[in-house]
Design a protein around this motif. Structure first.
Motif, short mmCIF file in Angstrom:
data_model
loop_
_atom_site.label_atom_id
_atom_site.label_comp_id
_atom_site.label_asym_id
_atom_site.label_seq_id
_atom_site.Cartn_x
_atom_site.Cartn_y
_atom_site.Cartn_z
N ILE A 91 -3.37 -2.22 10.20
CA ILE A 91 -4.60 -2.28 9.43
C ILE A 91 -5.04 -3.73 9.26
O ILE A 91 -4.26 -4.59 8.87
CB ILE A 91 -4.40 -1.66 8.02
CG1 ILE A 91 -4.03 -0.18 8.17
CG2 ILE A 91 -5.64 -1.80 7.18
CD1 ILE A 91 -3.64 0.47 6.88
N GLU A 143 -11.24 -4.08 7.90
CA GLU A 143 -11.48 -2.69 8.22
C GLU A 143 -11.38 -1.85 6.95
O GLU A 143 -10.61 -2.17 6.06
CB GLU A 143 -10.47 -2.18 9.24
CG GLU A 143 -10.65 -2.78 10.63
CD GLU A 143 -9.60 -2.26 11.59
OE1 GLU A 143 -8.48 -1.96 11.14
OE2 GLU A 143 -9.89 -2.17 12.79
N TYR A 161 -9.82 0.68 5.95
CA TYR A 161 -8.68 1.56 6.03
C TYR A 161 -7.77 1.31 4.82
O TYR A 161 -7.69 0.21 4.30
CB TYR A 161 -7.84 1.29 7.28
CG TYR A 161 -8.44 1.81 8.57
CD1 TYR A 161 -7.97 2.99 9.13
CD2 TYR A 161 -9.44 1.10 9.23
CE1 TYR A 161 -8.50 3.47 10.33
CE2 TYR A 161 -9.97 1.57 10.42
CZ TYR A 161 -9.50 2.75 10.96
OH TYR A 161 -10.03 3.23 12.13
N ARG A 209 -3.73 1.99 4.06
CA ARG A 209 -2.43 2.53 4.50
C ARG A 209 -1.85 3.27 3.29
O ARG A 209 -1.52 2.66 2.27
CB ARG A 209 -1.49 1.45 4.97
CG ARG A 209 -0.12 2.03 5.39
CD ARG A 209 0.86 0.98 5.84
NE ARG A 209 0.55 0.49 7.18
CZ ARG A 209 0.40 -0.79 7.47
NH1 ARG A 209 0.47 -1.70 6.52
NH2 ARG A 209 0.15 -1.16 8.70
N VAL A 251 -9.98 5.30 -1.04
CA VAL A 251 -10.75 4.70 0.05
C VAL A 251 -11.91 3.87 -0.47
O VAL A 251 -12.39 2.96 0.23
CB VAL A 251 -11.24 5.76 1.06
CG1 VAL A 251 -10.08 6.43 1.75
CG2 VAL A 251 -12.15 6.80 0.40
N GLU A 286 -3.10 6.38 7.83
CA GLU A 286 -4.15 5.37 7.79
C GLU A 286 -5.43 6.12 7.40
O GLU A 286 -5.98 6.90 8.17
CB GLU A 286 -4.28 4.66 9.14
CG GLU A 286 -3.10 3.74 9.42
CD GLU A 286 -3.31 2.88 10.64
OE1 GLU A 286 -4.30 3.09 11.36
OE2 GLU A 286 -2.49 1.97 10.87
N LYS A 341 -9.33 6.46 6.08
CA LYS A 341 -10.61 5.77 6.16
C LYS A 341 -11.70 6.63 5.53
O LYS A 341 -11.58 7.86 5.46
CB LYS A 341 -10.95 5.44 7.61
CG LYS A 341 -10.93 6.63 8.54
CD LYS A 341 -11.11 6.18 9.99
CE LYS A 341 -10.99 7.38 10.94
NZ LYS A 341 -11.15 7.00 12.35
N GLN A 383 -13.09 10.03 6.93
CA GLN A 383 -12.13 11.11 7.14
C GLN A 383 -12.35 12.23 6.12
O GLN A 383 -12.25 12.04 4.93
CB GLN A 383 -10.70 10.57 7.00
CG GLN A 383 -9.62 11.58 7.38
CD GLN A 383 -8.25 10.95 7.39
OE1 GLN A 383 -8.09 9.77 7.11
NE2 GLN A 383 -7.23 11.73 7.71
#
Length: 213
Positions: A2, A6, A8, A10, A157, A203, A205, A208
């Protein structure tokens, strides 16, 4: 890997260590039980054996506010860093009158076989699909349970892009989250209930499963 730029997160999900009621075969839900000494040692050993602090240094450790999860989160923080943020949304599913009872045991006629049949068959049919059983059980509805799992994931997120976040929770919560993250219905068996101290890594995001809404 990651990158900081970004969107993302974790997500490292860990089921709490073994408790006295786990050992006795009692259903816990929102009721609580202390960690066993063996459970504490197993969690510490797992972290050290897999070099967790170096592989996944924690930015924040979110934990269910139930004692067994908080005690496990403290062990994790002592090894991998981060700080603990308790969150009620990470609680186990509430199982009403079955909580504190030994699984599949009927006591003085109070707990009837149909209650345990409903509990054992919850992956084939929603636990609250039968209104009469749901009312008697006084258990948390599937809709309410799913809503708080999704609400927590959405918050992650939005707030923690580029971070490594530990979530210390419970067997049913992690099973439900796994299903949601893999696009399955929340009450399906999916990957099943994780073992005590078992770790699941994603991961995560915003796009998702529409988690950014």
């Amino acid at each position: 890997m990651i990158k900081s730029n970004e969107q993302y997160v974790r997500l490292v999900m860990v089921r709490h260590a073994e408790t006295e009621w786990n050992l006795a075969g009692k259903l816990q839900g929102w009721r609580d039980s202390r960690l066993t000494l063996a459970g504490r040692k197993a969690l510490s050993s797992f972290i050290a054996r897999n070099n967790i602090p170096r592989q996944y240094p924690a930015d924040i450790v979110y934990s269910s506010d139930l004692g067994r999860a908080l005690a496990s989160a403290r062990i994790i923080c002592n090894k991998s860093g981060g700080y603990i943020v308790p969150d009620q949304r990470l609680r186990e599913r509430r199982f009403g009158i079955l909580e504190g009872k030994q699984k599949n045991v009927c006591i003085n006629g109070f707990l009837h076989a149909r209650h345990w049949f409903a509990y054992q068959g919850r992956y084939e049919k929603c636990l609250d699909a039968c209104l009469a059983i749901a009312t008697e059980l006084q258990a948390e509805s599937e809709t309410a349970f799913e809503r708080r799992v999704v609400d927590f994931l959405r918050a992650l997120v939005r707030r923690h892009a580029g971070k490594t976040i530990y979530v210390v929770s419970h067997g049913e919560w992690i099973r439900c989250a796994n299903n949601i993250l893999h696009g399955r219905t929340s009450w399906a068996y999916g990957q099943g209930i994780p073992m005590n101290t078992e770790m699941n890594i994603f991961e995560l995001k915003p796009p998702q499963l529409n988690l950014s809404e």
